[in-house]
Enzyme design. Structure first.
Site, PDB file in Angstrom:
ATOM      1  N   LYS A 124      -7.655   2.388  16.143  1.00 18.12           N
ATOM      2  CA  LYS A 124      -6.275   2.849  16.416  1.00 18.12           C
ATOM      3  C   LYS A 124      -6.032   2.874  17.925  1.00 18.12           C
ATOM      4  O   LYS A 124      -4.995   2.433  18.410  1.00 18.12           O
ATOM      5  CB  LYS A 124      -6.041   4.241  15.810  1.00 18.12           C
ATOM      6  CG  LYS A 124      -6.036   4.263  14.286  1.00 18.12           C
ATOM      7  CD  LYS A 124      -4.885   3.478  13.693  1.00 18.12           C
ATOM      8  CE  LYS A 124      -4.869   3.442  12.192  1.00 18.12           C
ATOM      9  NZ  LYS A 124      -3.983   2.422  11.633  1.00 18.12           N
TER      10      LYS A 124
ATOM     11  N   ASP B 279     -14.738  16.557  11.274  1.00 24.92           N
ATOM     12  CA  ASP B 279     -13.403  17.166  11.162  1.00 24.92           C
ATOM     13  C   ASP B 279     -13.061  17.961  12.424  1.00 24.92           C
ATOM     14  O   ASP B 279     -13.907  18.679  12.947  1.00 24.92           O
ATOM     15  CB  ASP B 279     -13.355  18.125   9.965  1.00 24.92           C
ATOM     16  CG  ASP B 279     -13.041  17.404   8.664  1.00 24.92           C
ATOM     17  OD1 ASP B 279     -12.504  16.283   8.713  1.00 24.92           O
ATOM     18  OD2 ASP B 279     -13.334  17.976   7.588  1.00 24.92           O
TER      19      ASP B 279
ATOM     20  N   THR C 109      -5.359  10.839  14.993  1.00 24.92           N
ATOM     21  CA  THR C 109      -6.795  10.816  15.237  1.00 24.92           C
ATOM     22  C   THR C 109      -7.083  10.473  16.704  1.00 24.92           C
ATOM     23  O   THR C 109      -8.130  10.844  17.231  1.00 24.92           O
ATOM     24  CB  THR C 109      -7.495   9.834  14.266  1.00 24.92           C
ATOM     25  OG1 THR C 109      -8.894  10.052  14.325  1.00 24.92           O
ATOM     26  CG2 THR C 109      -7.210   8.387  14.579  1.00 24.92           C
TER      27      THR C 109
ATOM     28  N   ASN D 101      -2.850  -8.590   1.408  1.00 28.65           N
ATOM     29  CA  ASN D 101      -3.943  -9.378   0.812  1.00 28.65           C
ATOM     30  C   ASN D 101      -4.496  -8.694  -0.430  1.00 28.65           C
ATOM     31  O   ASN D 101      -5.448  -9.179  -1.036  1.00 28.65           O
ATOM     32  CB  ASN D 101      -5.071  -9.645   1.829  1.00 28.65           C
ATOM     33  CG  ASN D 101      -5.818  -8.378   2.212  1.00 28.65           C
ATOM     34  OD1 ASN D 101      -5.450  -7.283   1.810  1.00 28.65           O
ATOM     35  ND2 ASN D 101      -6.875  -8.530   2.991  1.00 28.65           N
TER      36      ASN D 101
ATOM     37  N   GLY E 133       0.808  -1.224   0.000  1.00 26.16           N
ATOM     38  CA  GLY E 133       0.000   0.000   0.000  1.00 26.16           C
ATOM     39  C   GLY E 133       0.842   1.274   0.000  1.00 26.16           C
ATOM     40  O   GLY E 133       2.055   1.236  -0.222  1.00 26.16           O
TER      41      GLY E 133
ATOM     42  N   TYR F 190     -13.020   3.617  12.876  1.00 27.74           N
ATOM     43  CA  TYR F 190     -11.623   3.608  12.411  1.00 27.74           C
ATOM     44  C   TYR F 190     -10.702   4.159  13.505  1.00 27.74           C
ATOM     45  O   TYR F 190      -9.706   3.533  13.887  1.00 27.74           O
ATOM     46  CB  TYR F 190     -11.482   4.437  11.125  1.00 27.74           C
ATOM     47  CG  TYR F 190     -10.080   4.916  10.865  1.00 27.74           C
ATOM     48  CD1 TYR F 190      -9.117   4.065  10.331  1.00 27.74           C
ATOM     49  CD2 TYR F 190      -9.699   6.222  11.197  1.00 27.74           C
ATOM     50  CE1 TYR F 190      -7.811   4.511  10.137  1.00 27.74           C
ATOM     51  CE2 TYR F 190      -8.407   6.672  10.998  1.00 27.74           C
ATOM     52  CZ  TYR F 190      -7.461   5.810  10.473  1.00 27.74           C
ATOM     53  OH  TYR F 190      -6.174   6.246  10.294  1.00 27.74           O
TER      54      TYR F 190
ATOM     55  N   SER G  90      -2.301   6.831  14.715  1.00 29.29           N
ATOM     56  CA  SER G  90      -2.707   8.055  14.026  1.00 29.29           C
ATOM     57  C   SER G  90      -2.975   9.166  15.023  1.00 29.29           C
ATOM     58  O   SER G  90      -3.402   8.919  16.162  1.00 29.29           O
ATOM     59  CB  SER G  90      -3.988   7.763  13.238  1.00 29.29           C
ATOM     60  OG  SER G  90      -4.619   8.956  12.852  1.00 29.29           O
TER      61      SER G  90
ATOM     62  N   LEU H  30      -7.400  14.968   1.333  1.00 35.01           N
ATOM     63  CA  LEU H  30      -7.267  16.239   0.619  1.00 35.01           C
ATOM     64  C   LEU H  30      -6.317  16.181  -0.590  1.00 35.01           C
ATOM     65  O   LEU H  30      -6.690  16.585  -1.696  1.00 35.01           O
ATOM     66  CB  LEU H  30      -6.799  17.319   1.610  1.00 35.01           C
ATOM     67  CG  LEU H  30      -6.561  18.706   1.047  1.00 35.01           C
ATOM     68  CD1 LEU H  30      -7.826  19.277   0.425  1.00 35.01           C
ATOM     69  CD2 LEU H  30      -6.051  19.645   2.147  1.00 35.01           C
TER      70      LEU H  30
HETATM   71  C1  UD1 Z   1      -7.955  11.651   8.101  1.00 31.87           C
HETATM   72  C2  UD1 Z   1      -8.170  10.820   9.331  1.00 31.87           C
HETATM   73  C3  UD1 Z   1      -6.819  10.438   9.902  1.00 31.87           C
HETATM   74  C4  UD1 Z   1      -5.982   9.741   8.848  1.00 31.87           C
HETATM   75  C5  UD1 Z   1      -5.850  10.676   7.649  1.00 31.87           C
HETATM   76  C6  UD1 Z   1      -5.064  10.048   6.525  1.00 31.87           C
HETATM   77  C7  UD1 Z   1      -9.759  11.248  11.160  1.00 31.87           C
HETATM   78  C8  UD1 Z   1     -10.554  12.270  11.880  1.00 31.87           C
HETATM   79  N1  UD1 Z   1      -8.937  11.659  10.224  1.00 31.87           N
HETATM   80  O1  UD1 Z   1      -7.363  12.876   8.540  1.00 31.87           O
HETATM   81  O2  UD1 Z   1      -6.977   9.601  10.994  1.00 31.87           O
HETATM   82  O3  UD1 Z   1      -4.717   9.454   9.372  1.00 31.87           O
HETATM   83  O4  UD1 Z   1      -7.161  11.002   7.178  1.00 31.87           O
HETATM   84  O5  UD1 Z   1      -5.734   8.987   5.953  1.00 31.87           O
HETATM   85  O6  UD1 Z   1      -9.856  10.104  11.486  1.00 31.87           O
HETATM   86  N2  UD1 Z   1     -10.535  18.443   2.970  1.00 31.87           N
HETATM   87  C9  UD1 Z   1     -11.187  19.293   2.096  1.00 31.87           C
HETATM   88  N3  UD1 Z   1     -11.635  18.774   0.916  1.00 31.87           N
HETATM   89  C10 UD1 Z   1     -11.477  17.455   0.586  1.00 31.87           C
HETATM   90  C11 UD1 Z   1     -10.803  16.595   1.487  1.00 31.87           C
HETATM   91  C12 UD1 Z   1     -10.353  17.123   2.676  1.00 31.87           C
HETATM   92  O7  UD1 Z   1     -11.362  20.478   2.367  1.00 31.87           O
HETATM   93  O8  UD1 Z   1     -11.930  17.061  -0.499  1.00 31.87           O
HETATM   94  C13 UD1 Z   1     -10.014  18.993   4.245  1.00 31.87           C
HETATM   95  C14 UD1 Z   1     -10.619  18.331   5.472  1.00 31.87           C
HETATM   96  O9  UD1 Z   1     -11.808  18.974   5.829  1.00 31.87           O
HETATM   97  C15 UD1 Z   1      -9.485  18.514   6.486  1.00 31.87           C
HETATM   98  C16 UD1 Z   1      -8.213  18.489   5.635  1.00 31.87           C
HETATM   99  O10 UD1 Z   1      -8.640  18.738   4.290  1.00 31.87           O
HETATM  100  O11 UD1 Z   1      -9.598  19.769   7.077  1.00 31.87           O
HETATM  101  C17 UD1 Z   1      -7.498  17.154   5.668  1.00 31.87           C
HETATM  102  O12 UD1 Z   1      -8.441  16.125   5.382  1.00 31.87           O
HETATM  103  P1  UD1 Z   1      -7.998  14.617   5.108  1.00 31.87           P
HETATM  104  O13 UD1 Z   1      -6.920  14.578   4.091  1.00 31.87           O
HETATM  105  O14 UD1 Z   1      -9.230  13.820   4.838  1.00 31.87           O
HETATM  106  O15 UD1 Z   1      -7.322  14.153   6.479  1.00 31.87           O
HETATM  107  P2  UD1 Z   1      -7.899  14.242   7.978  1.00 31.87           P
HETATM  108  O16 UD1 Z   1      -9.380  14.250   8.007  1.00 31.87           O
HETATM  109  O17 UD1 Z   1      -7.179  15.324   8.680  1.00 31.87           O
END
Ligand code: UD1
Length: 356
Positions: A164, A316, A137, A42, A20, A160, A135, A218
């Protein structure tokens, strides 16, 4: 002759979930640091792209790959019988926050069973060193920032996140219960690394993140929007109590993160642990807002991203970043790559995928 002697002294690390995103980068760094590696996966959430990339980067066509599900105790036992394992890095787990809310049984069964099997085999095969991928988290919406390893763990907001926390506790308990074992069963020593937000790709652009379907995270959403796979990035919330109204995160480069694993494994194998169970934050210590990350991505890659502000995403946290002093001092590790270089690497990887 010399080579053979060196080879026989090489320590071997089992990387579960090694095909991965994080596992493949860690495999590269382990091999480059001189370890033997066995990859087990797997293939439930990836294909062979990254494992093939690992072979190319390291120039090693002979990395053992074992297709097993760590939820199957017999397969894990057989693996430990077939190979002498000096340390395990355990990545084999489901990781989608939203899916875990919808399918908690699937998440608890997979993430706990697989880890329990690894721990049981570690104990019954004479003891082992186990590194668990945890994490940030576990800190939830922290009251005090940056968070140290002593900051309280708050109740998880998703199954999830809960897996952890539970796996950290399982590791702690197994370490304590096995400490005095000797003979055919042996002690398990453990390190949990709490990752902040891993992003980016290897500088070769041969391995990187390969999300299935619509990305939740993100940076893959940003790169897929930039390449035209997605129409528009939604920035979830611009009314948070931060300078620009968007959330703050600690984005850690994937290669830096991988190097932290090598430092932690060496600490275990070289007998340098101060306690039999240790926890380290793995981040940069620098908060970056979502909006800042988007504008940095545009600037460093010389492109305009189609984005809009959208409502907050449920679950979030507003802000989280790491106090990294413990990892810096004890692991002798520090995040080095700039966020700009990391964002350039994420874009190079997306372009590499488009050319395939
Ligand atoms: C999440 C998980 C974390 C995990 C990480 C990597 C939770 C709460 N969070 O973190 O455990 O280690 O993913 O897999 O369990 N955002 C946008 N637009 C998007 C996607 C994200 O604005 O399309 C923003 C989100 O609101 C956040 C930031 O970008 O503020 C980061 O988001 P993301 O990459 O999903 O990571 P986390 O939620 O911080």
């Amino acid at each position: 002759m010399t080579t053979m002697a060196n080879n026989s002294e090489k320590k071997r690390v089992l990387v579960s979930g090694g095909a991965g995103y994080i596992g493949s980068h860690v495999t590269v760094e382990l091999i480059e640091a001189g370890y033997d590696v066995v990859v087990a996966d797997n293939m439930s959430n990836c294909d062979m792209t990254c494992f093939e990339g690992v072979k190319k980067i390291t120039g090693r066509d002979d990395i053992p790959f074992v297709k097993i599900d760590c939820c199957d105790a017999d397969s894990v036992n057989k693996l430990f019988s077939d190979y002498r394992i000096d340390a395990v890095i355990h990545f084999a787990a489901f990781k989608a926050v939203g899916e875990s809310v919808a399918e908690p049984i699937k998440y608890y069964r997979n993430n706990l069973d697989s880890f329990l099997n690894i721990l049981e085999a570690s104990k019954t095969h004479g003891g082992c060193n186990v590194l668990f991928s945890s994490s940030a988290t576990v800190y939830g919406e922290a009251e005090k920032l940056p968070v140290t390893e002593e900051s309280p763990r708050l109740p998880a907001t998703s199954p999830y996140g809960n897996t952890k926390q539970i796996c950290e506790d399982i590791l702690r308990d197994v370490v304590s219960a096995t400490a005095s074992l000797s003979g055919s069963e042996g002690p398990v020593k453990g390190i949990a690394l709490r990752y902040f937000n891993p992003i980016g790709a290897h500088p070769s652009a041969l391995i990187g993140e390969l999300p299935r379907g619509v990305p939740n995270n993100l940076v893959p959403f940003i790169t897929q929007t930039a390449i035209g796979k997605r129409e528009c990035l939604s920035i979830f919330g611009n009314d948070y109590p931060t300078e620009d109204g968007t959330c703050l995160r600690d984005y850690i480069d994937i290669v830096d993160l991988a190097k932290a694993h090598v430092a932690a494994v060496s600490r275990m194998l070289d007998g340098k642990m101060k306690k039999d169970y240790e926890i380290f934050n793995i981040g940069t210590g620098r908060p970056v807002s979502v909006y800042e990350l988007v504008t940095k991505f545009e600037k460093v890659n010389g492109l305009k991203l189609n984005y809009k502000f959208a409502p907050r995403r449920p679950g979030d946290v507003v802000a989280i970043w790491a106090d990294t002093a413990l990892a810096n001092e004890e692991l002798g590790w520090k995040a080095e790559r700039s966020v700009e270089d990391t964002l350039a690497s994420a874009w190079a990887w997306e372009k590499h995928l488009a050319e395939k």
